[in-house]
Design an enzyme around this catalytic site. Sequence first.
Site, short mmCIF file in Angstrom:
data_model
loop_
_atom_site.label_atom_id
_atom_site.label_comp_id
_atom_site.label_asym_id
_atom_site.label_seq_id
_atom_site.Cartn_x
_atom_site.Cartn_y
_atom_site.Cartn_z
N PHE A 27 1.65 -6.30 2.70
CA PHE A 27 0.48 -6.75 2.98
C PHE A 27 1.57 -7.61 4.50
O PHE A 27 2.68 -7.90 4.72
CB PHE A 27 -0.14 -7.62 3.11
CG PHE A 27 -1.80 -8.04 4.29
CD1 PHE A 27 -2.65 -7.81 2.93
CD2 PHE A 27 -1.99 -8.45 5.07
CE1 PHE A 27 -4.28 -7.46 4.17
CE2 PHE A 27 -2.95 -8.16 5.85
CZ PHE A 27 -4.35 -7.99 4.58
N PHE A 62 -1.17 -13.45 -1.68
CA PHE A 62 -1.77 -14.05 -2.68
C PHE A 62 -0.79 -14.08 -4.01
O PHE A 62 -1.45 -14.75 -5.11
CB PHE A 62 -3.26 -13.96 -3.05
CG PHE A 62 -3.83 -14.47 -4.20
CD1 PHE A 62 -5.11 -15.46 -3.28
CD2 PHE A 62 -4.22 -13.86 -5.07
CE1 PHE A 62 -5.29 -16.20 -4.53
CE2 PHE A 62 -5.66 -15.00 -5.92
CZ PHE A 62 -5.48 -15.77 -5.47
N GLU A 63 -0.49 -12.81 -3.85
CA GLU A 63 0.26 -12.85 -5.67
C GLU A 63 1.48 -12.98 -5.70
O GLU A 63 2.23 -13.07 -6.87
CB GLU A 63 0.54 -10.80 -6.04
CG GLU A 63 -1.01 -10.26 -6.07
CD GLU A 63 -2.23 -10.58 -5.30
OE1 GLU A 63 -1.91 -10.46 -3.58
OE2 GLU A 63 -3.55 -10.21 -4.47
N VAL A 86 1.50 -13.87 6.26
CA VAL A 86 -0.53 -14.10 6.73
C VAL A 86 0.03 -15.14 7.96
O VAL A 86 0.09 -15.44 8.96
CB VAL A 86 -1.08 -14.93 5.66
CG1 VAL A 86 -1.85 -14.86 5.62
CG2 VAL A 86 0.20 -14.98 4.71
N ILE A 87 -1.03 -13.49 8.23
CA ILE A 87 -1.18 -13.56 10.35
C ILE A 87 -3.24 -14.00 9.86
O ILE A 87 -3.71 -13.60 9.67
CB ILE A 87 -0.77 -12.34 10.84
CG1 ILE A 87 0.10 -12.38 10.65
CG2 ILE A 87 -1.24 -13.01 12.58
CD1 ILE A 87 0.83 -10.94 11.36
N THR A 91 -11.75 -15.21 9.97
CA THR A 91 -11.75 -15.60 9.16
C THR A 91 -11.69 -16.51 8.00
O THR A 91 -10.74 -16.59 8.17
CB THR A 91 -12.82 -14.64 8.21
OG1 THR A 91 -11.52 -14.31 7.96
CG2 THR A 91 -13.06 -13.38 8.36
N HIS A 93 -10.88 -17.02 5.56
CA HIS A 93 -9.85 -16.08 4.55
C HIS A 93 -8.45 -16.22 4.82
O HIS A 93 -7.52 -16.65 3.78
CB HIS A 93 -9.18 -14.60 4.92
CG HIS A 93 -9.03 -14.01 3.81
ND1 HIS A 93 -9.77 -13.67 2.43
CD2 HIS A 93 -7.88 -13.19 3.58
CE1 HIS A 93 -8.67 -12.81 1.54
NE2 HIS A 93 -7.78 -12.48 2.58
N PHE A 118 10.00 -20.65 0.11
CA PHE A 118 8.84 -20.32 0.56
C PHE A 118 9.45 -19.27 1.71
O PHE A 118 9.22 -20.11 2.66
CB PHE A 118 8.22 -21.99 0.51
CG PHE A 118 6.82 -21.14 1.39
CD1 PHE A 118 5.90 -20.78 0.50
CD2 PHE A 118 6.11 -21.33 2.44
CE1 PHE A 118 4.33 -20.50 0.90
CE2 PHE A 118 5.02 -21.17 3.38
CZ PHE A 118 3.76 -20.15 2.11
N1 INI Z 1 -2.25 -10.89 2.61
C1 INI Z 1 -1.11 -11.29 2.85
O1 INI Z 1 -0.29 -11.46 2.77
N2 INI Z 1 -0.61 -11.74 4.14
C2 INI Z 1 -2.64 -11.72 5.23
O2 INI Z 1 -2.41 -11.72 6.46
C3 INI Z 1 -3.68 -11.12 4.28
N3 INI Z 1 -4.47 -10.63 4.75
O3 INI Z 1 -4.29 -11.58 6.16
O4 INI Z 1 -5.93 -10.98 4.24
C4 INI Z 1 -3.64 -10.79 2.99
N4 INI Z 1 -4.31 -10.92 1.99
C5 INI Z 1 -4.42 -10.08 1.13
C6 INI Z 1 -4.46 -11.57 -0.31
O5 INI Z 1 -2.70 -11.73 -0.12
C7 INI Z 1 -4.37 -10.30 -1.97
O6 INI Z 1 -3.33 -9.53 -1.33
C8 INI Z 1 -5.95 -9.93 -1.64
O7 INI Z 1 -6.48 -10.96 -1.19
C9 INI Z 1 -6.29 -9.78 -3.19
O8 INI Z 1 -5.66 -10.43 -4.21
#
Ligand code: INI
Length: 161
Positions: A27, A62-63, A86-87, A91, A93, A118
């Site tokens: 991402f 997240f993964e 992560v930006i 929302t 999220h 990290f």
């Molecule tokens: N994942 C990121 O690495 N950066 C982000 O900014 C981001 N946003 O903005 O949603 C993001 N979302 C995806 C998340 O990490 C998972 O891959 C997804 O939810 C599937 O589990």
Amino acid sequence: MTRAGSSGAMPELNGKGLRIGIVSARFNDHIVTALRDGALRGLERCGVADNDIVEHWVPGAFEVPLAAKVLAETGAVDAVICLGTVIRGDTPHFEYVCEAATRGVQEAQMSTGVPVMFGVLTLNTEQQAIDRSGPGIDNKGDEAAIGAVEMALLLKTIRNY
Ligand code: INI
């Protein structure tokens, strides 16, 4: 008398022979690729050999913790560098992804005893991400790499007591 660990100065970091894992989140991949390039530069500066570096990509921040933990559990690496970006959006999220990534990375290192760095940027704007992923040594991937080498060497020293 010199005591081990008695100075707060940055130690000489010789990463020759260390095996380092890198887990990168796809991402925002233009930023994460720049962090990953910074991490590779940092490892090279410390003398870590190319073939002692293993790299894996995951979908998002997240993964990252799961892949980092499983990689650490193999015993095949002396430290893991986690990279992601992560930006903040409109929302909540952002908060959930940041919280999961932060807590998960800490849990990965505490449960395995392998340093897990990290290098996940958590930011308000893309410009902040660009500013932290440039070609200099202030690139956060580079910083995470130096931290990985320092922690891997430190834990080897402590485990030798
Ligand atoms: N994942 C990121 O690495 N950066 C982000 O900014 C981001 N946003 O903005 O949603 C993001 N979302 C995806 C998340 O990490 C998972 O891959 C997804 O939810 C599937 O589990």
